[in-house]
Design a protein around this motif. Sequence first.
Motif, short mmCIF file in Angstrom:
data_model
loop_
_atom_site.label_atom_id
_atom_site.label_comp_id
_atom_site.label_asym_id
_atom_site.label_seq_id
_atom_site.Cartn_x
_atom_site.Cartn_y
_atom_site.Cartn_z
N UNK A 37 0.80 -1.23 0.00
CA UNK A 37 0.00 0.00 0.00
C UNK A 37 0.83 1.28 0.00
N UNK A 38 1.97 1.28 0.71
CA UNK A 38 2.79 2.49 0.77
C UNK A 38 3.30 2.86 -0.62
N UNK A 44 0.69 6.28 -7.35
CA UNK A 44 -0.49 7.04 -7.77
C UNK A 44 -0.32 8.53 -7.52
N UNK A 45 0.27 8.89 -6.37
CA UNK A 45 0.45 10.31 -6.05
C UNK A 45 1.45 10.96 -7.00
N UNK A 46 2.51 10.22 -7.35
CA UNK A 46 3.46 10.75 -8.32
C UNK A 46 2.80 10.94 -9.69
N UNK A 47 1.96 9.99 -10.09
CA UNK A 47 1.26 10.11 -11.37
C UNK A 47 0.32 11.32 -11.36
N UNK A 178 -2.43 6.27 7.15
CA UNK A 178 -3.04 7.25 6.24
C UNK A 178 -2.90 6.79 4.79
N UNK A 179 -1.80 6.11 4.46
CA UNK A 179 -1.59 5.65 3.09
C UNK A 179 -2.50 4.45 2.77
N UNK A 180 -2.70 3.56 3.74
CA UNK A 180 -3.63 2.45 3.53
C UNK A 180 -5.04 2.99 3.32
N UNK A 181 -5.43 3.95 4.15
CA UNK A 181 -6.77 4.55 4.00
C UNK A 181 -6.92 5.24 2.64
N UNK A 182 -5.86 5.89 2.20
CA UNK A 182 -5.90 6.55 0.90
C UNK A 182 -6.12 5.52 -0.21
N UNK A 183 -5.37 4.43 -0.17
CA UNK A 183 -5.54 3.39 -1.19
C UNK A 183 -6.96 2.83 -1.19
N UNK A 184 -7.45 2.54 0.01
CA UNK A 184 -8.79 1.95 0.10
C UNK A 184 -9.86 2.95 -0.30
N UNK A 185 -9.68 4.21 0.08
CA UNK A 185 -10.66 5.24 -0.28
C UNK A 185 -10.69 5.52 -1.77
N UNK A 187 -9.75 3.26 -4.06
CA UNK A 187 -9.90 2.02 -4.81
C UNK A 187 -8.62 1.58 -5.49
N UNK A 188 -7.47 1.98 -4.96
CA UNK A 188 -6.19 1.57 -5.53
C UNK A 188 -5.81 0.20 -4.99
N UNK A 189 -5.68 -0.76 -5.85
CA UNK A 189 -5.36 -2.12 -5.42
C UNK A 189 -3.91 -2.24 -4.99
N UNK A 190 -3.67 -3.10 -4.03
CA UNK A 190 -2.29 -3.36 -3.59
C UNK A 190 -2.18 -4.81 -3.14
N UNK A 191 -0.94 -5.27 -2.94
CA UNK A 191 -0.70 -6.65 -2.53
C UNK A 191 -0.30 -6.69 -1.07
N UNK A 192 -0.49 -7.84 -0.48
CA UNK A 192 -0.12 -8.06 0.92
C UNK A 192 1.09 -8.99 0.95
N UNK A 193 2.21 -8.48 1.42
CA UNK A 193 3.45 -9.26 1.48
C UNK A 193 3.50 -10.02 2.81
#
Length: 347
Positions: A37-38, A44-47, A178-185, A187-193
């Motif tokens: 997520x980080x 996404x923020x850079x894009x 805050x970054x996890x919440x941002x991804x979830x809010x 809808x940015x998909x991420x992986x769980x390591x």
Amino acid sequence: MTAVPPSDSDWSGDVLDRLFSSLGNAGGIVAAVSGGPDSIALMHLLARWRAAAPRPRILVATVDHGLRPDSADEAAFVAREAGALGLPHRTLAWTGDKPRTGLQEAAREARYRLLVHQAREEGASHLVTAHTQDDQAETVLMRMARGSGLAGLAGMRAERDRDGVRHARPLLTCSKTSLVRLCEGQGWRYVDDPSNRNEAFARVRWRGIMPALAAEGLTAERLARLAERLAQADEALDAKAREALSLAGAAGDGDGIVLEAGRLAEEPFEIALRMLTAMLERSGARLEASRLHRIEACTRRLREAIRAGEELRATVAGQLVRLDPSGRLTVRPEPPRRRGVRPMSYP
């Protein structure tokens, strides 16, 4: 000046301009994205930042350490997500034998080696990683446990040089939550390591301790603030040490460094320690935190010898440290050893 972390609801253009202010004049950016997520938030923020105005080109890079069966699929996932944002992607594979001990440290070294090499291949001036405030707090605790000095306790720097590539960590003021919440809010998909839950790794164990420390007031935010203040003190002491070296007439001497040693005994111990450390580094030593106690011990012996008007000869970190009767201190690479002859080592 401390950057104010964004709130969960405020990731506006002004916030992004502040977070990425050091990247505006970059000659190309390599963004390290693992898929968590980080780093997905960073991508996404850079894009979003790049789309708002003319910005440097951005390449997304994922290091596949080859340590888990899913790692190749995760790199492919990041490639797809980057492509959807219009960002090019490269997968960098860590090949060869993997160590049985010190795996995380070896993986870290391999990761940066691959990323820096890729940045050079792309002609990029900057490497960007998604280290957070939580990562900073864990780093401070781990270094504290190892007995690190002031420089180590200052934690990760927001920017540093890596073999000619500028390594920036723009999210150091942002919490992982805050970054996890941002991804979830968003809808940015991420992986769980799953390795992030493997208690065989020291950082994971420290992460597990953090909630108990936070309950006593030692929060990630306060640890990160401590690191920032120590970094400021470290910078001031380094400046004072550079001034003392100049006043002592430090200069190159063939393949080594030489100065008039009297000042090393006159300055406060911490400044003398930094003077000797700088001489070792200028002479070619690659210093590690584990050597700090040896350099401290050598500094004490040197100060005693200078005050007593004695000679001293020692080896530290592969460097020959010699104080001659005239008070001249020389540091140069240790010569090759002859069979049966072993120079005195210190301590």
